[in-house]
Design a protein around this motif. Structure first.
Motif, PDB file in Angstrom:
ATOM      1  N   LYS A   4       0.813  -1.221   0.000  1.00 57.30           N
ATOM      2  CA  LYS A   4       0.000   0.000   0.000  1.00 57.30           C
ATOM      3  C   LYS A   4       0.846   1.270   0.000  1.00 57.30           C
ATOM      4  O   LYS A   4       0.315   2.377   0.077  1.00 57.30           O
ATOM      5  CB  LYS A   4      -0.932  -0.009   1.215  1.00 57.30           C
ATOM      6  N   ILE A   5       2.179   1.098  -0.089  1.00 60.92           N
ATOM      7  CA  ILE A   5       3.105   2.229  -0.044  1.00 60.92           C
ATOM      8  C   ILE A   5       3.905   2.290  -1.331  1.00 60.92           C
ATOM      9  O   ILE A   5       4.417   1.268  -1.808  1.00 60.92           O
ATOM     10  CB  ILE A   5       4.053   2.102   1.162  1.00 60.92           C
ATOM     11  N   ASP A   6       4.018   3.473  -1.905  1.00 63.49           N
ATOM     12  CA  ASP A   6       4.851   3.686  -3.087  1.00 63.49           C
ATOM     13  C   ASP A   6       6.304   3.793  -2.627  1.00 63.49           C
ATOM     14  O   ASP A   6       6.650   4.710  -1.868  1.00 63.49           O
ATOM     15  CB  ASP A   6       4.425   4.980  -3.793  1.00 63.49           C
ATOM     16  N   PRO A   7       7.177   2.868  -3.056  1.00 60.00           N
ATOM     17  CA  PRO A   7       8.564   2.887  -2.573  1.00 60.00           C
ATOM     18  C   PRO A   7       9.349   4.106  -3.045  1.00 60.00           C
ATOM     19  O   PRO A   7      10.365   4.459  -2.447  1.00 60.00           O
ATOM     20  CB  PRO A   7       9.154   1.595  -3.139  1.00 60.00           C
ATOM     21  N   THR A   8       8.896   4.744  -4.109  1.00 58.80           N
ATOM     22  CA  THR A   8       9.600   5.927  -4.625  1.00 58.80           C
ATOM     23  C   THR A   8       9.275   7.172  -3.813  1.00 58.80           C
ATOM     24  O   THR A   8      10.166   7.906  -3.372  1.00 58.80           O
ATOM     25  CB  THR A   8       9.242   6.162  -6.106  1.00 58.80           C
ATOM     26  N   THR A   9       7.985   7.410  -3.603  1.00 51.75           N
ATOM     27  CA  THR A   9       7.574   8.604  -2.850  1.00 51.75           C
ATOM     28  C   THR A   9       7.561   8.360  -1.344  1.00 51.75           C
ATOM     29  O   THR A   9       7.511   9.309  -0.568  1.00 51.75           O
ATOM     30  CB  THR A   9       6.177   9.050  -3.277  1.00 51.75           C
ATOM     31  N   GLU A  10       7.571   7.071  -0.951  1.00 53.22           N
ATOM     32  CA  GLU A  10       7.469   6.693   0.467  1.00 53.22           C
ATOM     33  C   GLU A  10       6.228   7.306   1.103  1.00 53.22           C
ATOM     34  O   GLU A  10       6.271   7.875   2.190  1.00 53.22           O
ATOM     35  CB  GLU A  10       8.738   7.099   1.231  1.00 53.22           C
ATOM     36  N   ARG A  11       5.119   7.161   0.395  1.00 56.33           N
ATOM     37  CA  ARG A  11       3.820   7.609   0.880  1.00 56.33           C
ATOM     38  C   ARG A  11       2.796   6.513   0.632  1.00 56.33           C
ATOM     39  O   ARG A  11       2.943   5.691  -0.279  1.00 56.33           O
ATOM     40  CB  ARG A  11       3.354   8.879   0.157  1.00 56.33           C
ATOM     41  N   VAL A  12       1.771   6.487   1.444  1.00 52.85           N
ATOM     42  CA  VAL A  12       0.673   5.539   1.248  1.00 52.85           C
ATOM     43  C   VAL A  12      -0.094   5.937  -0.004  1.00 52.85           C
ATOM     44  O   VAL A  12      -0.415   7.117  -0.216  1.00 52.85           O
ATOM     45  CB  VAL A  12      -0.265   5.544   2.468  1.00 52.85           C
ATOM     46  N   THR A  13      -0.399   4.953  -0.854  1.00 46.50           N
ATOM     47  CA  THR A  13      -1.161   5.221  -2.077  1.00 46.50           C
ATOM     48  C   THR A  13      -2.508   4.506  -2.081  1.00 46.50           C
ATOM     49  O   THR A  13      -3.368   4.832  -2.894  1.00 46.50           O
ATOM     50  CB  THR A  13      -0.363   4.789  -3.322  1.00 46.50           C
ATOM     51  N   ASP A  14      -2.697   3.551  -1.196  1.00 50.72           N
ATOM     52  CA  ASP A  14      -3.949   2.809  -1.132  1.00 50.72           C
ATOM     53  C   ASP A  14      -5.076   3.712  -0.635  1.00 50.72           C
ATOM     54  O   ASP A  14      -4.988   4.294   0.455  1.00 50.72           O
ATOM     55  CB  ASP A  14      -3.785   1.605  -0.196  1.00 50.72           C
ATOM     56  N   GLU A  15      -6.132   3.841  -1.434  1.00 50.45           N
ATOM     57  CA  GLU A  15      -7.194   4.798  -1.113  1.00 50.45           C
ATOM     58  C   GLU A  15      -7.931   4.443   0.172  1.00 50.45           C
ATOM     59  O   GLU A  15      -8.306   5.334   0.951  1.00 50.45           O
ATOM     60  CB  GLU A  15      -8.184   4.891  -2.279  1.00 50.45           C
TER      61      GLU A  15
END
Length: 197
Positions: free
Chosen positions: A147-158
């Motif tokens: 659920k985390i984007d490894p590039t931005t290091e932010r949660v992306t799962d809605e």
């Protein structure tokens, strides 16, 4: 309203760090993250009435005292609270900065459970410290890795983002509700808008 976040992970690229950063985006006000990695091991002999706290301990206590609310985000380690976070809380037990402070606890785990052991232990410890644990703002986030984007290091799962948004909204509402009501004297001296013609 000033928010202070405490992370239970000291890893530079931890999933809980990503959860913390994603959660802070939903806080409408100033926010900071405490550095707990430099704290010495808690020792009651160094925390007596006449003791002078070390610089990292004094800094943590000052940050907590200045905050209107606390956000604790942590992984679960061996069915418990990571040692660095428990150590930080131990340094706050006797000094009283957490008293009546609204607190949210969020745990995230790579496993199908969302860190329920650590979440329960943290809530119990914070309640014992007489922090105001806002149950509606507490969350357990399972299977967090994908659920985390490894590039931005932010949660992306809605769905997870919706959970974080709701948690921070409940914490903000509780913080506003706990704010001291201005006294009549203070209200009388407060600046007023000029009246119209």
């Amino acid at each position: 309203m000033r928010l202070l976040a405490l992370s239970g992970s000291l890893r530079a690229r931890s999933s809980n760090g990503a959860v913390l950063r994603s959660a802070l985006a939903f806080w409408d006000g100033p926010a900071a993250t405490a550095d707990i990695g430099a704290l010495p091991h808690f020792n009651p002999d160094l925390d007596g009435e006449d003791a002078t706290p070390s610089t990292p301990v004094a800094a943590l206590r000052t940050q907590v005292a200045a905050a209107d609310a606390l956000l604790v985000v942590s992984p679960e380690y061996a069915h418990g609270v990571p040692g660095a976070l428990k150590n930080a809380l131990d340094w706050l037990v006797s000094s009283g900065e957490c008293v009546a402070k609204p607190v949210a606890v969020i745990t995230a785990s790579p496993f199908p459970t969302g860190g329920d052991h650590a979440n329960a232990q943290l809530r119990e410890t914070l309640r014992m410290m007489t922090g105001e644990v806002i149950e509606a703002a507490c969350r357990e986030l399972p299977a967090i890795g994908p659920k985390i984007d490894p590039t931005t290091e932010r949660v992306t799962d809605e769905t997870t983002l919706s959970e974080l948004r709701a948690a921070l909204s409940h914490l903000a509402a509780a913080t506003r509700a706990s704010a001291p009501t201005p006294t009549p004297a203070a209200a009388a001296t407060a600046p007023h808008e000029p009246e119209g013609p």
